[in-house]
Write a protein that holds these residues in place. Structure first.
Motif, PDB file in Angstrom:
ATOM      1  N   ARG A 139      -2.365   3.931  -2.866  1.00 24.01           N
ATOM      2  CA  ARG A 139      -3.082   2.892  -3.312  1.00 24.01           C
ATOM      3  C   ARG A 139      -2.524   1.457  -2.951  1.00 24.01           C
ATOM      4  O   ARG A 139      -1.255   1.598  -2.771  1.00 24.01           O
ATOM      5  CB  ARG A 139      -3.754   3.032  -4.659  1.00 24.01           C
ATOM      6  CG  ARG A 139      -2.753   2.762  -5.637  1.00 24.01           C
ATOM      7  CD  ARG A 139      -3.164   3.446  -6.979  1.00 24.01           C
ATOM      8  NE  ARG A 139      -2.462   3.293  -8.166  1.00 24.01           N
ATOM      9  CZ  ARG A 139      -1.253   3.788  -8.411  1.00 24.01           C
ATOM     10  NH1 ARG A 139      -0.673   4.621  -7.510  1.00 24.01           N
ATOM     11  NH2 ARG A 139      -0.314   3.448  -9.382  1.00 24.01           N
ATOM     12  N   THR A 140      -3.085   0.545  -3.230  1.00 21.48           N
ATOM     13  CA  THR A 140      -2.408  -1.042  -3.023  1.00 21.48           C
ATOM     14  C   THR A 140      -1.933  -1.116  -4.439  1.00 21.48           C
ATOM     15  O   THR A 140      -2.703  -1.218  -5.282  1.00 21.48           O
ATOM     16  CB  THR A 140      -3.350  -1.950  -2.453  1.00 21.48           C
ATOM     17  OG1 THR A 140      -3.657  -1.582  -1.114  1.00 21.48           O
ATOM     18  CG2 THR A 140      -2.773  -3.331  -2.576  1.00 21.48           C
ATOM     19  N   THR A 188      -4.062  -3.062   3.900  1.00 20.19           N
ATOM     20  CA  THR A 188      -4.608  -2.110   3.398  1.00 20.19           C
ATOM     21  C   THR A 188      -5.400  -1.045   4.416  1.00 20.19           C
ATOM     22  O   THR A 188      -5.047   0.371   4.215  1.00 20.19           O
ATOM     23  CB  THR A 188      -5.384  -2.183   1.927  1.00 20.19           C
ATOM     24  OG1 THR A 188      -4.601  -2.719   0.969  1.00 20.19           O
ATOM     25  CG2 THR A 188      -5.915  -0.831   1.481  1.00 20.19           C
ATOM     26  N   GLY A 203      -2.886   0.430   6.748  1.00 22.41           N
ATOM     27  CA  GLY A 203      -2.076   1.559   5.937  1.00 22.41           C
ATOM     28  C   GLY A 203      -2.921   2.781   5.958  1.00 22.41           C
ATOM     29  O   GLY A 203      -2.591   3.847   6.091  1.00 22.41           O
ATOM     30  N   GLU A 204      -4.526   2.809   5.577  1.00 23.15           N
ATOM     31  CA  GLU A 204      -5.185   3.754   5.433  1.00 23.15           C
ATOM     32  C   GLU A 204      -5.242   4.669   7.045  1.00 23.15           C
ATOM     33  O   GLU A 204      -5.164   5.881   6.875  1.00 23.15           O
ATOM     34  CB  GLU A 204      -6.425   3.429   4.954  1.00 23.15           C
ATOM     35  CG  GLU A 204      -6.481   3.292   3.374  1.00 23.15           C
ATOM     36  CD  GLU A 204      -6.253   4.410   2.685  1.00 23.15           C
ATOM     37  OE1 GLU A 204      -7.079   5.233   2.539  1.00 23.15           O
ATOM     38  OE2 GLU A 204      -5.277   4.598   1.987  1.00 23.15           O
ATOM     39  N   HIS A 241       0.864  -1.038   0.085  1.00 25.55           N
ATOM     40  CA  HIS A 241       0.151   0.067   0.066  1.00 25.55           C
ATOM     41  C   HIS A 241       0.944   1.256  -0.015  1.00 25.55           C
ATOM     42  O   HIS A 241       1.590   1.465   1.087  1.00 25.55           O
ATOM     43  CB  HIS A 241      -0.845   0.023   0.985  1.00 25.55           C
ATOM     44  CG  HIS A 241      -1.966   0.873   1.179  1.00 25.55           C
ATOM     45  ND1 HIS A 241      -2.838   1.037   0.147  1.00 25.55           N
ATOM     46  CD2 HIS A 241      -2.271   2.091   1.867  1.00 25.55           C
ATOM     47  CE1 HIS A 241      -3.901   1.672   0.428  1.00 25.55           C
ATOM     48  NE2 HIS A 241      -3.453   2.667   1.402  1.00 25.55           N
TER      49      HIS A 241
END
Length: 452
Positions: free
Chosen positions: A289-290, A267, A270-271, A203
């Motif tokens: 983004r991934t 993901t 990560g966000e 990500h």
């Protein structure tokens, strides 16, 4: 003079004025005009052996390059061994790779991707594997997985005495210590074997902010990095990108700030981790983004074309609010900085872990790296180097005095001393005396020794 050498080669020997010479002598930094006495286009390790032995017999220094990204001096009078034709690239599905000295990282990325594996490459996949790895190797997921040089299994090298050797932690342990981090101090690497990591996707991407938000973004990034988990690797860059093809319109010809981010966990996590930076200001562009790991080069989007540049670099022990303010004063949107990029990379995490096998790579305890990159073109060419030193001076209270071998390529005793602590440099120098008794390895970033 070089007739005898040419007879011993499988590859080509080329001299000044010949078309192949011009092609092979060029480097990524076109501000440096390389002028070797001759160039050997090596086709196999025995060509490297022949060149090194000829250099020792005739008193020529030896230089080496594959992609030209590490070009740091003019190589006056040297025999340049060009290793670009040593292009073996084999990825083993059980998690390791073997590559020749001419291989670039994108080749390994593409070969490893079908197996869900990832090499610890740098931010620019067009860079050569060998020069990057022997200088330590600081990449976009480095806080999770550490230095590329710590993943090396075996090295094939022609040492300065003209001997071809296979080096591992068990066989030739002194060389295994010195080559990993020691750049070209001990010989010319012809092949590397190294471990890969299981990482099919990451990500990652960059947030680009307007220059008016520079202070808020830099201070927010500084505070955010103090508690980041090691799944996160990040850097921040103060950018002044020219309006050229390939530069996105929102970034061209203006001051912007880029926060680069790579997350090796889920993901969703990560966000969550990135949310505080997204909340600091509204990005002009958000590319996070991934992505397939093979596309990791898009995170930094480093330039791919040669250009005339000057770089300055330092390592920092910390980045308090006062340091961020000092950087903004000398390189922020109101400073009139001539630099195209002023970048800080967050270190720590796995980069600070003790290696399984000790090496010549120093400065593992640094908290941040600093680099300035300016283009030496009119009308700002004369101002770029001096301003780079002004940036260093502004951050001097927090600098360690050290530098990473691969950042801000340069030569000379002072630069080499910044790359290594005193004990490491002394050991590297002793090994160079042992493995290069004729002192042929004296071009590029190598320990400065008395002439043989």
């Amino acid at each position: 003079m070089f007739t005898a050498l040419a007879r011993d080669l499988t590859g080509a020997l080329t001299l000044p004025g010949e078309p192949l010479y011009k092609e092979l002598a060029g480097g990524f930094n076109v501000a440096i005009a390389a002028r070797p006495a001759a160039i050997v286009e090596a086709r196999d390790p025995q060509d490297v052996v022949a060149a090194v032995r000829f250099a020792a017999a005739t008193g020529h220094p030896i230089a080496v390059q594959a992609t030209g990204h590490g070009l740091a001096d003019a190589m006056d009078g040297a025999i340049l061994v060009h290793t670009g034709r040593l292009d073996e690239c084999v990825v083993h599905p059980d998690g390791w790779a073997r590559v020749g000295a001419g291989v670039r990282w994108q080749q390994v990325l593409d070969a490893a991707a079908p197996h869900g594996l990832a090499p610890l490459c740098g931010s620019a996949p067009g860079v050569g594997v060998v020069g990057y790895t022997t200088g330590g190797g600081l990449g976009p997921v480095a806080r999770t997985f550490g230095w590329a040089s710590d993943r090396v299994r075996a090295i094939e090298i022609v040492t300065g005495d003209g001997a071809a050797r296979r080096v591992t932690a068990d066989d030739e342990p002194d060389l295994f210590w010195g080559i990993r981090g020691g750049k070209g101090a001990l010989g010319i690497v012809t092949a590397l074997e190294f471990d890969l990591v299981p990482l099919p996707a990451v990500h990652a991407g960059a947030l680009y902010f307007d220059g008016t938000d520079a202070a808020a973004v830099l201070h927010g990034w500084r505070s955010w990095t103090r508690s980041l988990p090691r799944e996160a690797t990040t850097s921040i860059a103060l950018l002044q990108l020219p309006p050229l093809p390939g530069v996105p319109a929102p970034l061209a010809g203006r001051f912007t700030v880029a926060v680069r981010f790579a997350w090796t966990g889920t993901t969703e996590d990560g966000e969550t981790v990135l949310a505080p930076i997204r909340a600091v200001a509204t990005p002009l562009i958000d590319t996070v983004r991934t992505i397939p790991y093979a596309a990791i080069g898009t995170v930094h989007a480093d330039p791919t074309d040669p250009m005339p540049v000057h770089e300055s670099t330092d390592l920092l022990s910390s980045l308090p609010a006062e340091a961020a303010d000092a950087l903004l004063a000398v390189a922020g949107p109101a400073a009139g900085s001539p630099q195209v990029i002023v970048e800080l990379r967050h270190l720590g995490g796995a980069l600070a872990d003790p290696p399984r096998h000790p090496s010549a790579l120093c400065h593992r305890d640094a908290a941040y790296s600093l680099i300035t990159v300016g283009v030496l073109a009119p009308p700002i060419a004369a101002a770029v180097p001096a301003h780079g030193e002004q940036v260093r001076a502004a951050l001097a209270p927090w600098a360690t005095g050290g530098a990473l071998p691969n950042l801000g390529a340069a030569t000379g005793a002072e630069r080499v001393a910044r790359s290594y602590d005193a004990l490491t440099l002394a050991r590297l120098t002793e090994l160079a005396e042992r493995y290069d008794p004729a002192h042929v390895l004296r071009a590029g970033q190598v320990p400065v020794r008395a002439a043989a």
